[in-house]
Design an enzyme around this catalytic site. Structure first.
Site, PDB file in Angstrom:
ATOM      1  N   CYS A 189       0.973  -1.126  -0.068  1.00  0.00           N
ATOM      2  CA  CYS A 189       0.049  -0.074  -0.054  1.00  0.00           C
ATOM      3  C   CYS A 189       0.782   1.123   0.109  1.00  0.00           C
ATOM      4  CB  CYS A 189      -1.106  -0.079   1.068  1.00  0.00           C
ATOM      5  SG  CYS A 189      -1.695   1.510   1.550  1.00  0.00           S
ATOM      6  N   CYS A 223       0.098   3.811   2.763  1.00  0.00           N
ATOM      7  CA  CYS A 223       0.526   3.612   4.146  1.00  0.00           C
ATOM      8  C   CYS A 223       1.961   3.758   4.210  1.00  0.00           C
ATOM      9  CB  CYS A 223       0.405   2.040   4.000  1.00  0.00           C
ATOM     10  SG  CYS A 223      -1.437   1.352   3.958  1.00  0.00           S
TER      11      CYS A 223
END
Length: 203
Positions: free
Chosen positions: A123, A126
Site C-alpha cells: 500500500c 501506507c
C-alpha cells in the site's frame, strides 16, 4: 562565563561558516559537540568542543548566538542542551494476535490509549503515511503509544476482529476497545491532522 580552552589544545581544522535558518544553527558537516555548563541558571553559556566525525544524521541545536574559531560558545537555554530528543518515534510492530491482546491489556492497566496503524507493504499510501505518524508520535510520547500492524503478517481473524476493510486505517483504542478510526484515503498530511484531532477529541 564559560570555561574556554586555549586553541592549541584542540586539533581540529578551522570551522566553516554557520548557516542560520530561523534561529536554528546548522553544522555543515557531522561533528561531535562536547558541552560544558558554566552556570546552572536557565539561560547559561556552554563551551562546545568540536571534532570531526564520520558522516551520519545529527539533530539540530536551537541557539541565539554562535562564534566559530576552533572552540565555539553557544548560548542555550537549559532545556535545549539535551540532544537526545527524537524527531520521530518508530511505530512498534504488532505481529500476532497474542501480542495484540497483551498490548491492549497493558495499556488498560496503565490507563493509556493506543494508536494503531493498519497497513500493508504493497500500500503506497501506507508507506507515505507511516513516517509522518512517527513524527506525530513524538508529540504524545509517552502518554500515547503508537503501533503498526501489517495485515499480511497477522492472522486474518485479527484483521476481521479490528474491523479493517481498507488500508491505511488508523484506530484509537482505549480500555481494550476501539474508540475511533480514520481511513486514510487522501493526502498523508491531511490524515495526520485528522489523527491529531481524533486524539484531542478523546481527551
Amino acid at each position: 562565563m564559560a570555561r574556554v580552552l586555549p586553541p592549541s589544545s584542540i586539533s581540529t581544522p578551522p570551522s566553516p561558516p554557520v548557516s542560520d535558518r530561523g534561529g536554528t544553527i546548522l553544522v555543515p558537516f557531522p561533528r561531535r559537540l562536547e558541552v560544558t555548563q558554566s552556570s546552572p541558571t536557565s539561560s547559561s553559556i556552554f563551551t562546545l568542543q568540536i571534532s570531526t566525525l564520520p558522516r551520519s544524521r545529527y539533530g539540530r541545536t536551537d541557539a541565539v548566538s554562535a562564534v566559530w574559531s576552533g572552540l565555539e560558545e553557544v548560548q542555550l537555554t537549559g532545556d535545549q542542551v539535551d540532544d537526545n530528543d527524537p524527531s520521530s518515534i518508530e511505530l512498534l510492530p504488532i505481529t500476532s494476535e497474542e501480542q495484540f491482546d497483551r498490548i491492549l491489556a497493558e495499556a488498560q492497566q496503565l490507563e493509556e490509549s493506543l494508536i494503531i496503524l493498519w497497513m500493508a507493504n504493497w500500500c503506497r499510501k501506507c508507506i507515505y503515511l507511516k513516517p509522518k505518524l512517527e513524527k506525530l508520535a513524538v508529540d504524545y510520547h509517552p502518554r500515547i503509544r503508537f503501533y503498526c500492524v501489517d495485515v499480511n503478517s497477522v492472522p486474518q481473524r485479527l484483521v476481521n476482529r479490528a474491523g479493517i476493510i481498507k488500508m491505511p486505517t488508523i484506530q484509537l483504542w482505549k480500555d481494550s476497545k476501539r474508540e475511533a478510526e480514520i481511513i486514510g484515503g487522501h493526502k498523508a498530511w491531511l490524515v495526520v491532522n485528522e489523527v491529531r484531532q481524533m486524539i484531542e477529541n478523546e481527551d
